[in-house]
Design an enzyme around this catalytic site. Structure first.
Site, PDB file in Angstrom:
ATOM      1  N   ASP A 129     -16.065  -3.234   4.600  1.00  0.00           N
ATOM      2  CA  ASP A 129     -14.663  -2.840   4.745  1.00  0.00           C
ATOM      3  C   ASP A 129     -13.829  -3.669   3.779  1.00  0.00           C
ATOM      4  OD1 ASP A 129     -12.748  -1.220   6.623  1.00  0.00           O
ATOM      5  OD2 ASP A 129     -11.811  -3.188   6.329  1.00  0.00           O
ATOM      6  N   ASN A 176      -2.307  -0.901  -0.653  1.00  0.00           N
ATOM      7  CA  ASN A 176      -1.680   0.408  -0.864  1.00  0.00           C
ATOM      8  C   ASN A 176      -0.163   0.326  -0.794  1.00  0.00           C
ATOM      9  OD1 ASN A 176      -3.703   2.256  -1.465  1.00  0.00           O
ATOM     10  ND2 ASN A 176      -4.208   2.639   0.687  1.00  0.00           N
ATOM     11  N   ASP A 180      -6.532   4.417  -4.728  1.00  0.00           N
ATOM     12  CA  ASP A 180      -7.635   5.330  -5.060  1.00  0.00           C
ATOM     13  C   ASP A 180      -8.494   4.764  -6.180  1.00  0.00           C
ATOM     14  OD1 ASP A 180      -6.736   7.059  -3.143  1.00  0.00           O
ATOM     15  OD2 ASP A 180      -5.778   8.457  -4.543  1.00  0.00           O
ATOM     16  N   GLU A 199     -11.306   3.113   3.814  1.00  0.00           N
ATOM     17  CA  GLU A 199     -11.735   2.017   2.943  1.00  0.00           C
ATOM     18  C   GLU A 199     -13.057   1.407   3.412  1.00  0.00           C
ATOM     19  OE1 GLU A 199      -8.875   0.117   5.975  1.00  0.00           O
ATOM     20  OE2 GLU A 199      -9.164   2.041   4.959  1.00  0.00           O
TER      21      GLU A 199
END
Length: 467
Positions: free
Chosen positions: A344, A352, A361, A387
């Site tokens: 993770d 983000n 992305d 993620e």
């Protein structure tokens, strides 16, 4: 690297193939067809309708006893596929069919009379010096073989004998059809064995194919029933190949008797048609193979798309589930070890929020590249969701899985990320001997959360599986 856990697709993916339900349907249709055709012939004799007992003007009539035998043979086929579920009926009826054929052969050999010889007057038979209601020797042999098919046991090794007998029935049908044509077209002398009515030959062909379809998919029939490319070609081309000599014979009959061609012209035309038919079959096979390859390519492309994550190019959750199921199966039956890493990205939501989703992305895409660099060719990385990533490590024990995870963590630390550094937390778990896939994922996930709770940017090993 080979990231896809998918098994190779069969060569005929997306193409219909012969299956057991198809076989039952064909046998039912063959049985019904035999009974209906025989009923029509019997009606033709009963009401003296020549068109119902002959197929072509001037051709031989099917004898009433032959029509009765075909009706019983159709009933035997229907019972064989439990359309008429009477125990032992197939064997009993087949025995009667066989006795009809054997009795006719014995009567011919000993000049005996049979009651069926005089059921109906048959001027055509009397004109060529034959008994009015007596079937030809070749027809009698065909019924003896059909009866033998139903009497033989279905168990091994008798199914091999049944296949051979069914092929002999087909050979009789093809010989009779070809003889009908060539004797007329080439004006050859009639044989005492071959005055077989054309529809009698056609029904022998149908009965032989019906019996072959009802036999186990073994031996000669294994290829026909197979869902492979060879099975598909066999199903498409065997029947046209079987009918080709008969069709050529019919052409010779039409050309010689009705078009009044000379024998030399008929032979030349037959040679030309034979070459054309062979070329046509080859071209048909080529078209079939080309269509199969194009459809297979389309199916593979669609399957790849459904098993691949569009953003990262890694296998998706569906592909991961299939891969881990296969590894669990191998662990249970072949004692092949494997391990699972659950990864993770640390504080990815903050990333983000700070740099935007496009930058996020890009981090996910670069994570896929990083995993490809850090893993062996046989390892399977996948995007598990959001993620979170998962890595399957075949033939890997717990200690080695920890070393692989630590290498991945180090790769994250030195990787050139856009914006700021990105770290990862990893939980590792080696599969237990009888452990289910969801239990293994649960242990690796618990280790991942432990790594998060311990400060992130690290590896935690899962607890041992419960006994």
């Amino acid at each position: 690297m080979n990231p896809s856990p998918r098994k190779p697709l069969p060569a005929t993916a997306g193409i219909p193939s012969l299956s057991e339900p198809w076989g039952r349907t064909f046998v039912r249709r063959a049985g019904v067809g035999l009974m209906l055709a025989a009923a029509v012939v019997l009606l033709g004799w009963q009401f003296d309708v020549v068109a119902l007992r002959t197929v072509l003007p001037g051709a031989n009539s099917m004898k009433p006893v032959a029509a009765l035998a075909f009706m019983l043979a159709g009933l035997a086929l229907l019972n064989r596929r439990s359309v008429v579920p009477v125990p032992g009926l197939c064997r009993l009826v087949s025995a009667v069919v066989g006795m009809i054929g054997v009795t006719s052969l014995l009567a011919d050999a000993s000049d005996l009379s049979l009651p069926s010889d005089y059921w109906y007057p048959d001027p055509e038979a009397l004109a060529i010096g034959r008994i009015a209601g007596r079937m030809s020797e070749l027809t009698a042999i065909g019924f003896a073989l059909l009866g033998l098919l139903g009497v033989l046991p279905d168990r091994s090794p008798w199914w091999r004998v049944q296949q051979v007998v069914a092929l002999l029935v087909l050979a009789i049908a093809m010989f009779a059809l070809a003889s009908f044509g060539f004797q007329g077209g080439l004006r050859s002398e009639r044989s005492d064995v071959t005055p077989v009515a054309i529809h009698t030959a056609l029904l022998f062909l149908l009965a032989g194919l019906g019996w072959l379809a009802s036999l186990p998919p073994k031996g000669l029939m294994r290829v026909v029933h197979a869902p492979s490319l060879g099975g598909l070609v066999a199903r498409r081309l065997l029947l046209p190949a079987l009918l080709l000599p008969s069709l050529l014979g019919l052409f010779a009959r039409v050309a010689g008797d009705w078009l009044a061609w000379t024998q030399a012209t008929v032979v030349s035309a037959l040679a030309l048609l034979s070459a054309g038919a062979l070329a046509g079959l080859i071209w048909w096979v080529a078209l079939l193979l080309d269509r199969l390859e194009r459809e297979r390519a389309n199916v593979v492309a669609l399957r790849d798309e459904s098993h691949t994550d569009a953003l990262t190019g890694l296998p998706n959750r569906r592909a991961f589930d299939g891969a881990i199921a296969g590894l669990v199966q191998g662990r249970r039956h072949a004692d092949r070890s494997f391990a699972l890493l659950m990864l993770d990205l640390d504080r990815f939501k903050d990333y983000n929020d700070t740099y935007g989703h496009l930058a996020g992305d890009e981090v996910l895409r670069q994570t896929a590249q990083l995993l490809s660099s850090a893993l062996r060719p046989g390892d399977v990385p996948a995007r598990y969701g959001g993620e979170e990533f998962a890595v399957l490590l075949p033939d890997t024990e717990a200690a080695e899985a920890v070393r692989v995870a630590e290498r991945i963590v180090q790769y994250f630390r030195v990787w050139s990320w856009p914006g700021r550094a990105v770290t990862v937390s990893i939980g590792t778990a080696a599969a237990g001997r009888e452990e289910a896939a969801d239990a293994l994922v649960g242990r690796a996930d618990a280790a991942l959360y432990a790594a998060k709770a311990a400060g992130r940017d690290r590896v935690m090993k899962a607890a041992a599986p419960l006994k």
